[in-house]
Design an enzyme around this catalytic site. Structure first.
Site, short mmCIF file in Angstrom:
data_model
loop_
_atom_site.label_atom_id
_atom_site.label_comp_id
_atom_site.label_asym_id
_atom_site.label_seq_id
_atom_site.Cartn_x
_atom_site.Cartn_y
_atom_site.Cartn_z
N HIS A 19 0.65 -1.18 -0.13
CA HIS A 19 0.10 -0.03 0.05
C HIS A 19 0.95 1.26 -0.02
CE1 HIS A 19 -0.46 0.83 4.54
NE2 HIS A 19 0.94 0.27 4.23
N HIS A 46 3.50 -5.13 3.72
CA HIS A 46 3.46 -5.69 5.28
C HIS A 46 3.11 -7.08 5.18
CE1 HIS A 46 4.02 -1.98 7.07
NE2 HIS A 46 3.07 -1.16 6.08
N ASP A 84 -4.77 -10.71 -0.31
CA ASP A 84 -3.37 -11.31 -0.21
C ASP A 84 -2.90 -11.23 -1.58
OD1 ASP A 84 -1.33 -12.82 1.05
OD2 ASP A 84 -1.76 -14.43 -0.08
N HIS A 85 -1.45 -10.70 -1.26
CA HIS A 85 -0.67 -10.26 -2.42
C HIS A 85 -1.17 -9.39 -3.45
CE1 HIS A 85 1.80 -13.68 -1.03
NE2 HIS A 85 2.57 -13.08 -1.38
N GLU A 129 -0.10 -4.63 11.51
CA GLU A 129 0.71 -4.04 10.40
C GLU A 129 2.04 -4.57 10.51
OE1 GLU A 129 -0.15 -0.44 7.84
OE2 GLU A 129 1.56 0.06 9.80
#
Length: 140
Positions: A19, A46, A84-85, A129
């Site tokens: 992000h 993360h 995810d990913h 995170e």
């Protein structure tokens, strides 16, 4: 008449995502000042960990507050497989116009799961995170 005892069930899940914290209404300088390295134009990632906390009374027929397999499947379907990913800014519709801060991510996760759980169950989400930075919703 006494109330039935309430028990809390926890389920831990995991996803990896990238992000960028950025406010398009601000200058590049202000974004860098406020968000620092988290404003990297090429994003950063993360290894997120979520802890789902569900509280309710024990069903006398099953002995469960909630089936942890159901809870895991729900988290996988509603969160992990969608996040995810992924680049949260670019690939996840909920963040198209929402800065994907940990605070906003935990609220999105909460809302996705809350909509799929019976109202008689209380829900709390903790999102890590990093090992040292985490948020929780609702706050109390």
């Amino acid at each position: 008449m006494t109330e039935a005892p309430r028990v809390t069930v926890f389920r831990k899940e995991h996803f990896n995502a990238a992000h960028r914290l950025h406010n398009p209404l601000w200058t590049a300088e202000k974004n860098k000042e406020i968000f620092g390295l988290c404003n990297n134009p090429n994003y950063h990632g993360h290894n997120y960990e979520i802890i789902i906390q569900v509280t309710g009374t024990i069903d006398p027929e099953t002995g469960y507050v909630i089936d942890t397999k159901f809870l895991s499947d729900l988290a996988q379907t509603e969160v992990c497989k969608k996040f995810d990913h992924k680049n949260l800014n670019l690939d996840v519709t909920e963040f198209a116009n929402l800065n994907p801060s940990a605070e906003n991510i935990v609220m999105v996760i909460y809302n996705k799961l809350r909509a799929k759980l019976p109202s008689k169950l209380d829900l709390k989400i903790r999102l890590y995170e990093t090992e040292r930075n985490f948020v929780e919703f609702p706050a109390n």
